[in-house]
Design a protein around this motif. Structure first.
Motif, PDB file in Angstrom:
ATOM      1  N   THR A  17     -42.747  56.826  -6.504  1.00  0.00           N
ATOM      2  CA  THR A  17     -41.787  57.367  -6.124  1.00  0.00           C
ATOM      3  C   THR A  17     -41.777  59.135  -6.647  1.00  0.00           C
ATOM      4  OG1 THR A  17     -40.987  55.967  -4.770  1.00  0.00           O
ATOM      5  CG2 THR A  17     -40.273  58.153  -4.451  1.00  0.00           C
ATOM      6  N   GLU A  18     -40.997  58.752  -8.194  1.00  0.00           N
ATOM      7  CA  GLU A  18     -40.207  59.453  -9.239  1.00  0.00           C
ATOM      8  C   GLU A  18     -40.814  59.889 -10.269  1.00  0.00           C
ATOM      9  OE1 GLU A  18     -37.208  61.685 -10.480  1.00  0.00           O
ATOM     10  OE2 GLU A  18     -37.205  59.645  -9.022  1.00  0.00           O
ATOM     11  N   GLU A  19     -42.432  59.348 -10.230  1.00  0.00           N
ATOM     12  CA  GLU A  19     -43.934  60.285 -10.744  1.00  0.00           C
ATOM     13  C   GLU A  19     -44.066  61.165  -9.938  1.00  0.00           C
ATOM     14  OE1 GLU A  19     -46.169  58.491 -13.774  1.00  0.00           O
ATOM     15  OE2 GLU A  19     -45.518  56.520 -12.526  1.00  0.00           O
ATOM     16  N   ALA A  20     -44.473  60.519  -8.338  1.00  0.00           N
ATOM     17  CA  ALA A  20     -45.337  61.384  -7.304  1.00  0.00           C
ATOM     18  C   ALA A  20     -43.566  63.385  -7.266  1.00  0.00           C
ATOM     19  CB  ALA A  20     -45.044  60.929  -5.865  1.00  0.00           C
ATOM     20  N   TYR A  21     -43.028  63.113  -7.169  1.00  0.00           N
ATOM     21  CA  TYR A  21     -41.844  63.469  -6.959  1.00  0.00           C
ATOM     22  C   TYR A  21     -41.738  64.847  -8.528  1.00  0.00           C
ATOM     23  CZ  TYR A  21     -37.352  66.025  -5.974  1.00  0.00           C
ATOM     24  OH  TYR A  21     -35.816  66.236  -5.677  1.00  0.00           O
ATOM     25  N   GLN A  22     -42.135  64.147  -9.482  1.00  0.00           N
ATOM     26  CA  GLN A  22     -41.559  65.322 -10.662  1.00  0.00           C
ATOM     27  C   GLN A  22     -43.069  65.909 -10.667  1.00  0.00           C
ATOM     28  OE1 GLN A  22     -41.651  62.668 -14.306  1.00  0.00           O
ATOM     29  NE2 GLN A  22     -39.324  62.157 -13.621  1.00  0.00           N
ATOM     30  N   VAL A  23     -44.380  65.613 -10.360  1.00  0.00           N
ATOM     31  CA  VAL A  23     -45.747  66.168 -10.048  1.00  0.00           C
ATOM     32  C   VAL A  23     -45.430  67.147  -9.508  1.00  0.00           C
ATOM     33  CG1 VAL A  23     -48.383  65.605 -10.426  1.00  0.00           C
ATOM     34  CG2 VAL A  23     -47.190  63.977 -11.332  1.00  0.00           C
ATOM     35  N   LEU A  24     -45.449  66.655  -7.654  1.00  0.00           N
ATOM     36  CA  LEU A  24     -45.366  68.007  -7.135  1.00  0.00           C
ATOM     37  C   LEU A  24     -44.429  69.094  -7.341  1.00  0.00           C
ATOM     38  CD1 LEU A  24     -45.538  65.185  -3.545  1.00  0.00           C
ATOM     39  CD2 LEU A  24     -46.960  66.666  -4.737  1.00  0.00           C
ATOM     40  N   ASP A  25     -43.606  68.630  -8.166  1.00  0.00           N
ATOM     41  CA  ASP A  25     -42.721  69.842  -8.336  1.00  0.00           C
ATOM     42  C   ASP A  25     -43.640  70.853  -8.851  1.00  0.00           C
ATOM     43  OD1 ASP A  25     -39.885  70.052  -6.922  1.00  0.00           O
ATOM     44  OD2 ASP A  25     -38.657  68.844  -8.616  1.00  0.00           O
ATOM     45  N   GLU A  26     -43.314  70.327 -10.638  1.00  0.00           N
ATOM     46  CA  GLU A  26     -44.917  71.163 -10.468  1.00  0.00           C
ATOM     47  C   GLU A  26     -45.736  71.587 -10.034  1.00  0.00           C
ATOM     48  OE1 GLU A  26     -47.339  70.388 -15.076  1.00  0.00           O
ATOM     49  OE2 GLU A  26     -46.703  69.091 -14.491  1.00  0.00           O
ATOM     50  N   ALA A  27     -46.817  71.126  -9.311  1.00  0.00           N
ATOM     51  CA  ALA A  27     -48.355  71.797  -8.603  1.00  0.00           C
ATOM     52  C   ALA A  27     -47.354  72.849  -7.752  1.00  0.00           C
ATOM     53  CB  ALA A  27     -47.919  70.505  -7.401  1.00  0.00           C
ATOM     54  N   ILE A  28     -45.775  72.848  -6.909  1.00  0.00           N
ATOM     55  CA  ILE A  28     -45.429  73.747  -6.284  1.00  0.00           C
ATOM     56  C   ILE A  28     -44.699  74.939  -7.222  1.00  0.00           C
ATOM     57  CG2 ILE A  28     -43.420  74.065  -5.046  1.00  0.00           C
ATOM     58  CD1 ILE A  28     -43.375  70.828  -3.895  1.00  0.00           C
ATOM     59  N   GLU A  29     -44.184  74.575  -8.198  1.00  0.00           N
ATOM     60  CA  GLU A  29     -44.042  75.710  -9.241  1.00  0.00           C
ATOM     61  C   GLU A  29     -45.695  76.485  -9.413  1.00  0.00           C
ATOM     62  OE1 GLU A  29     -41.685  76.270 -13.372  1.00  0.00           O
ATOM     63  OE2 GLU A  29     -41.533  74.431 -12.750  1.00  0.00           O
ATOM     64  N   THR A  30     -46.190  75.662 -10.018  1.00  0.00           N
ATOM     65  CA  THR A  30     -47.326  76.537 -10.938  1.00  0.00           C
ATOM     66  C   THR A  30     -48.478  77.208  -9.044  1.00  0.00           C
ATOM     67  OG1 THR A  30     -47.902  74.418 -11.907  1.00  0.00           O
ATOM     68  CG2 THR A  30     -49.996  75.457 -11.222  1.00  0.00           C
ATOM     69  N   LEU A  31     -48.262  76.949  -8.532  1.00  0.00           N
ATOM     70  CA  LEU A  31     -48.605  77.394  -6.935  1.00  0.00           C
ATOM     71  C   LEU A  31     -48.080  78.136  -6.499  1.00  0.00           C
ATOM     72  CD1 LEU A  31     -50.484  74.282  -5.584  1.00  0.00           C
ATOM     73  CD2 LEU A  31     -51.926  76.088  -6.550  1.00  0.00           C
ATOM     74  N   GLY A  32     -46.684  78.761  -7.226  1.00  0.00           N
ATOM     75  CA  GLY A  32     -45.907  79.805  -6.418  1.00  0.00           C
ATOM     76  C   GLY A  32     -45.971  80.870  -8.073  1.00  0.00           C
ATOM     77  N   ARG A  33     -45.761  80.736  -8.818  1.00  0.00           N
ATOM     78  CA  ARG A  33     -46.256  81.139  -9.583  1.00  0.00           C
ATOM     79  C   ARG A  33     -47.580  82.034  -9.883  1.00  0.00           C
ATOM     80  NH1 ARG A  33     -44.851  77.624 -13.610  1.00  0.00           N
ATOM     81  NH2 ARG A  33     -46.688  77.945 -14.423  1.00  0.00           N
ATOM     82  N   ASP A  34     -48.395  81.711  -9.044  1.00  0.00           N
ATOM     83  CA  ASP A  34     -49.794  81.931  -9.490  1.00  0.00           C
ATOM     84  C   ASP A  34     -49.946  82.786  -8.177  1.00  0.00           C
ATOM     85  OD1 ASP A  34     -52.632  82.298 -10.781  1.00  0.00           O
ATOM     86  OD2 ASP A  34     -53.379  80.588  -9.686  1.00  0.00           O
TER      87      ASP A  34
END
Length: 668
Positions: free
Chosen positions: A592-609
């Motif tokens: 769960t913790e790893e998934a949380y971090q990875v998905l957070d990065e996905a959201i930030e990356t896609l939002g920025r793009d």
């Protein structure tokens, strides 16, 4: 969201349609609850249907009747080819705020979505130059507060049988026609009432003919109305001869008044296969530039023969274009006419190729990269190059397809298939699926005739995506089978790899158990060619396919490798998508913790793009991990509601309800 007001304004001078306007207002006022409002405006070509409908729209805008705005579709055919209903529906949905990423792939799906929207808010849809009832029915709303208004020279009796209200416009009577001429020409016409009356009779009261005649008088301050009448009655244009096309006769009179340069440009404009063109494209068509071209264009506009819109694009009315084309073939000859079309094809092909490069980048597989663009300078440069290229492709979309048809007709098969390759950048990005299939079919046929096996294989394999999204899996399979056979006749390893990648994506829909085989073969071939982009993207699709198959351990290994490769390639959209898939795998494996971090990065990356559709997918993947974090879960739900509202997706209501339940449970 900006409320669309797509219907153009009507003409300044609008004469004596008060009874028809009142009838339209009465039609709207007498609507019944739950009954769709459908009005059909019919009449002779040139009778003023467009002007009438646009004046109606302006009145309803002023009265704020349709708070959801108005939409506009032109079904006028170009050389017998009308815009597809599916693409017209997509244009309407885009105008209403539906993002391309959530656009239904089929015409039926788009029609359903449009009906849902027009049931919730009052929207007016204007469909012009309709030729068949089938073009109209998908746009008919469910709610009584929305309406569809249609213009057509046909009777469309099928729509009338469905309860549509018919408003037939007749030519202007003598008094109204004279009033129109006088309002356009002024005191000169007012001083010759008998000649004006005769001119109205010769024009049979058709507004388009009256306006062309008025333009002729305005262009020649010394020309009396009586002199113009004598020219027409003299038979040189055939204006007074029974049974002949009176409107074409008026065009002939205006044409005879042109200087030689303007006349030649007018004639060659008749050879342009598409709807409208820029000054730059016109210069290529007629092989005239500078002051000579500008002066001739001004002359043609003043004569009433050439139209210019607010975007500085030029067009001929369909009837005028036929007149010009006939003259071109007679006076300029087939060889000069063909040369004019060839110049336009070559010009637009080069620009489309540069647009393709700006949109999808230089590392995309192309059959013969650089052949068309050569050492020329791209018109799409700088930080906004991709945005500008897409905007140009969108504006020229119908024209480019029409020009590709013209190229194929002239046996310019190299240019035809190259246009198809370049246009796929637009089609895959904007998801114009029907156009994509037509262009690729033309291009593949041209490639076969030209003997270019690689081009045919590439076009057939890539268009399988469009056929798959349209739901025609049989046709997608046919294209892929042919593409595989053709590609393996070549020594082009990257081509073969790209075909197998497309085969894997097709198998994801039809044969998931064997999709991985196709992806792995594509990856191996891309690796042989050191195509890191191909390896990275195909690895992502393989990992996604494995996740869908429930093979989470294998999927994680593949996606982690793909993630590193995509980081090196530098594609933010694909990076965000890969992070999302990896987050889903980690969540499924209980990390769960790893998934949380990875998905957070996905959201930030896609939002920025600027990728709201894929950002929403990442946020939805994160949602199950936020059960214990009430504030973060509410924030995530609010973001999902906002994104889906901006996308025009029906899922906004779903997340609004989840948010309401979360807030209710908190208050308890």
């Amino acid at each position: 969201m900006v409320v669309p007001q797509e219907v153009p304004l009507g003409p300044r001078d609008f004469v004596n349609r008060e009874a028809d306007l009142a009838r339209m207002e009465s039609f709207w006022a007498s609507r019944s609850p739950g009954v769709a409002q459908l009005g059909v405006c019919t009449g002779l070509p040139g009778v003023g249907k467009t002007a009438f409908i646009r004046r109606c729209v302006q009145r309803f805008r002023d009265a704020k009747v349709f708070s959801g705005g108005d939409l506009h579709v032109e079904f006028a055919s170009v050389d017998g080819i009308a815009p597809s209903v599916a693409d017209a529906l997509a244009s309407c949905l885009l105008a209403l705020g539906v993002a391309k990423d959530v656009m239904p792939s089929t015409a039926a799906g788009r029609a359903n979505h449009l009906r849902s929207i027009t049931a919730r808010k009052p929207v007016l849809i204007v469909l012009e130059d309709v030729t068949d009832a089938a073009q109209v029915l998908p746009f008919v709303p469910n709610g009584a507060d929305s309406a569809v208004w249609v213009t057509s020279s046909a009777q469309l009796s099928e729509l009338l049988a469905e309860g549509a209200e018919a408003i037939r416009l007749e030519p202007l009577d003598d008094a109204s026609g004279a009033h129109l001429v006088i309002s356009l020409v002024g005191a000169r016409a007012e001083a010759e009432p008998e000649a004006v009356d005769r001119l109205v009779q010769l024009c049979s009261g058709l507004p388009v003919a009256l306006k062309v005649a008025a333009s002729r008088l305005l262009a020649r301050p010394g020309l009396r109305v009586g002199d113009l009448v004598e020219e027409i009655e003299g038979g040189r244009s055939g204006f007074a001869v029974g049974g002949k096309d009176k409107v074409s006769a008026v065009f002939a009179v205006a044409y005879d008044a042109l200087d030689s340069v303007s006349a030649r440009i007018y004639r060659l404009l008749g050879m342009f296969a598409a709807r409208d063109l820029t000054l730059d494209t016109l210069a290529r068509l007629v092989d005239v530039r500078g002051d000579a071209l500008n002066t001739a264009v001004e002359t043609l506009i003043e004569s009433g023969l050439l139209n210019e819109d607010s975007g500085n694009r030029f067009s001929l009315h369909a009837m005028v274009r036929r007149h010009a084309r006939q003259l071109a073939l007679t006076e300029d000859g087939a060889e000069e006419c063909e040369a004019a079309v060839r110049r336009v094809v070559i010009h637009l092909l080069a620009t489309a190729a540069f647009a393709d490069l700006a949109v999808l980048g230089p590392r995309r597989y192309r059959v013969d990269p650089g052949t068309v663009t050569g050492r020329s300078k791209s018109p799409f440069l700088g930080d906004a190059a991709k945005e500008a290229a897409l905007a140009w492709l969108d504006r020229e979309r119908a024209n480019l397809l029409a020009v590709q048809r013209a190229a194929a007709d002239l046996e310019m098969h190299e240019e035809s298939w190259r246009l198809a390759e370049a246009l796929s950048a637009l089609y895959v990005t904007r998801r114009y699926l029907v156009d994509w299939t037509e262009s690729s079919d033309l291009g593949a046929t041209s490639a076969r005739i030209a003997g270019n096996v690689r081009a045919e294989a590439r076009l057939r394999s890539f268009v399988s995506r469009a056929w798959t999204d349209l739901g025609d899996l049989g046709r997608a399979r046919e294209e892929l089978d042919r593409a595989v056979t053709l590609a393996e006749e070549t020594t082009d390893t990257r081509l073969i790899a790209s075909v197998w990648e497309m085969l894997g994506r097709y198998r994801d829909h039809t044969d998931p158990d064997n999709a991985a085989e196709a992806y792995r073969r594509a990856i191996a071939l891309f690796s042989q060619e050191s195509d890191s982009r191909g390896v990275a993207f195909t690895s992502f699709f393989l990992g996604s396919s494995q996740r869908q198959a429930g093979l989470d351990e294998h999927a994680e290994d593949i996606l982690r490798n793909a993630l590193e490769q995509i980081r090196e390639v530098g594609d933010a959209r694909m990076l965000g998508r890969c992070l999302t898939e990896l987050g889903n795998v980690l969540r499924a494996r209980g990390r769960t913790e790893e998934a949380y971090q990875v998905l957070d990065e996905a959201i930030e990356t896609l939002g920025r793009d600027g990728q709201p559709y894929y950002e929403a997918i990442a946020r939805e993947s994160l949602l199950p991990l936020l059960e214990a974090d009430g504030d973060r879960r509410r924030s995530c739900l609010r973001a999902l509601v906002d994104v889906h509202q901006r996308l025009g997706s029906g899922r906004a209501d779903e997340f609004s309800e989840l948010l309401r339940r979360r807030q209710d449970s908190t208050s308890e």
